[in-house]
Motif scaffolding. Sequence first.
Motif, PDB file in Angstrom:
ATOM      1  N   HIS A 155      13.754 -13.927 -26.521  1.00 37.23           N
ATOM      2  CA  HIS A 155      14.810 -14.228 -25.545  1.00 37.23           C
ATOM      3  C   HIS A 155      15.595 -15.451 -25.999  1.00 37.23           C
ATOM      4  O   HIS A 155      15.052 -16.543 -26.101  1.00 37.23           O
ATOM      5  CB  HIS A 155      14.200 -14.485 -24.159  1.00 37.23           C
ATOM      6  N   ASP A 156      16.890 -15.243 -26.215  1.00 38.28           N
ATOM      7  CA  ASP A 156      17.732 -16.341 -26.678  1.00 38.28           C
ATOM      8  C   ASP A 156      18.243 -17.219 -25.535  1.00 38.28           C
ATOM      9  O   ASP A 156      18.582 -18.373 -25.737  1.00 38.28           O
ATOM     10  CB  ASP A 156      18.926 -15.798 -27.455  1.00 38.28           C
ATOM     11  N   ASN A 157      18.341 -16.634 -24.342  1.00 38.16           N
ATOM     12  CA  ASN A 157      18.791 -17.413 -23.183  1.00 38.16           C
ATOM     13  C   ASN A 157      17.597 -18.092 -22.523  1.00 38.16           C
ATOM     14  O   ASN A 157      16.558 -17.453 -22.290  1.00 38.16           O
ATOM     15  CB  ASN A 157      19.448 -16.507 -22.131  1.00 38.16           C
ATOM     16  N   LEU A 158      17.743 -19.362 -22.229  1.00 41.43           N
ATOM     17  CA  LEU A 158      16.705 -20.098 -21.512  1.00 41.43           C
ATOM     18  C   LEU A 158      17.387 -20.935 -20.461  1.00 41.43           C
ATOM     19  O   LEU A 158      18.423 -21.565 -20.710  1.00 41.43           O
ATOM     20  CB  LEU A 158      15.904 -20.984 -22.483  1.00 41.43           C
ATOM     21  N   TYR A 159      16.803 -20.949 -19.259  1.00 39.22           N
ATOM     22  CA  TYR A 159      17.389 -21.641 -18.116  1.00 39.22           C
ATOM     23  C   TYR A 159      16.350 -22.556 -17.478  1.00 39.22           C
ATOM     24  O   TYR A 159      15.159 -22.252 -17.479  1.00 39.22           O
ATOM     25  CB  TYR A 159      17.824 -20.626 -17.043  1.00 39.22           C
ATOM     26  N   LEU A 164      19.640 -11.878 -25.146  1.00 39.21           N
ATOM     27  CA  LEU A 164      21.071 -12.064 -25.339  1.00 39.21           C
ATOM     28  C   LEU A 164      21.702 -10.687 -25.413  1.00 39.21           C
ATOM     29  O   LEU A 164      21.715 -10.044 -26.442  1.00 39.21           O
ATOM     30  CB  LEU A 164      21.331 -12.851 -26.624  1.00 39.21           C
ATOM     31  N   LEU A 165      22.207 -10.219 -24.264  1.00 39.47           N
ATOM     32  CA  LEU A 165      22.799  -8.893 -24.201  1.00 39.47           C
ATOM     33  C   LEU A 165      24.191  -8.984 -23.600  1.00 39.47           C
ATOM     34  O   LEU A 165      24.460  -9.863 -22.787  1.00 39.47           O
ATOM     35  CB  LEU A 165      21.961  -7.967 -23.306  1.00 39.47           C
ATOM     36  N   ALA A 166      25.030  -8.055 -23.983  1.00 33.07           N
ATOM     37  CA  ALA A 166      26.336  -7.976 -23.328  1.00 33.07           C
ATOM     38  C   ALA A 166      26.141  -7.446 -21.919  1.00 33.07           C
ATOM     39  O   ALA A 166      25.162  -6.758 -21.632  1.00 33.07           O
ATOM     40  CB  ALA A 166      27.225  -7.035 -24.126  1.00 33.07           C
ATOM     41  N   GLY A 167      27.032  -7.770 -21.031  1.00 34.41           N
ATOM     42  CA  GLY A 167      26.924  -7.273 -19.661  1.00 34.41           C
ATOM     43  C   GLY A 167      25.971  -8.098 -18.844  1.00 34.41           C
ATOM     44  O   GLY A 167      25.983  -9.304 -18.875  1.00 34.41           O
TER      45      GLY A 167
END
Lengths: 111, 115
Positions: free
Chosen positions: B29-33, B97-100
Amino acid sequence: QKEVEQDPGPLSVPEGAIVSLNCTYSNSAFQYFMWYRQYSRKGPELLMYTYSSGNKEDGRFTAQVDKSSKYISLFIRDSQPSDSATYLCASYTSGTYKYIFGTGTRLKVLA
Amino acid sequence: EAGVTQFPSHSVIEKGQTVTLRCDPISGHDNLYWYRRVMGKEIKFLLHFVKESKQDESGMPNNRFLAERTGGTYSTLKVQPAELEDSGVYFCASSPLLAGGDEQFFGPGTRLTVL
C-alpha cells in the motif's frame, strides 16, 4: 456545522430486528461514502464503500446514498448480538483522500 | 494478509515529554494516512503520504507534530513536546495506489494519554 452529522445513540434493538443507521452531510462535493464498524478498543473496519447515489448490498448489510437529500443510510437485517458496535459513516471528495467522519452511532443488539 | 499494525497500543506520558508512534501499513500500500480521535469527537484526518512524500498535511494541528515515512514503508508520528490536548486515539490507515476510489484500511490505533 459539521460536514457529516450522525446521531451518537446509543441505539438498542432486539436480536433479529432490522436496524437503520443514518448520516447527513453538508458538502455537495462528496462522492464516496463509507460505513465502518468499530468494536470497543479496536480500529474501524470497512463494511461498505459506495460511489455516488444508489444502493449497495452485501449479505445482511445494505448501504443507501441519496445525494439529492445528502442522506446516507446503513440497514442491517436480522441483527445479531455480534453486530453490537459503533458504526461510523464517512465521506470524501474525489481528488482528496481525506475521509470526513461522523461521530459514530453506538448500536446494541440484545439477545 | 497482515493488516495495518500500530505500536505501541497505549502510551502514557507527561506533559512536555516526547512520544513517537509507529505505523506499518499493509504490504504494497503506497497510501498511508494518520487520523486522530479526541474523546467525544469524530475521527479527524491529520495527513496523507503517497510513498515517502507528504501529499496532504492540512490536518496536522501544529508544528509539535512531525510525521515521517522514510523509504515509503512504515511511518512514524512524533509529538514533541506533548500537551494535554494531544490525548486521544491515533489511527493509521493505508490503501493501494489506484485510480478512482480509495478504500482505506485502519489499524487498531494507539491510545495516547498525556498527564
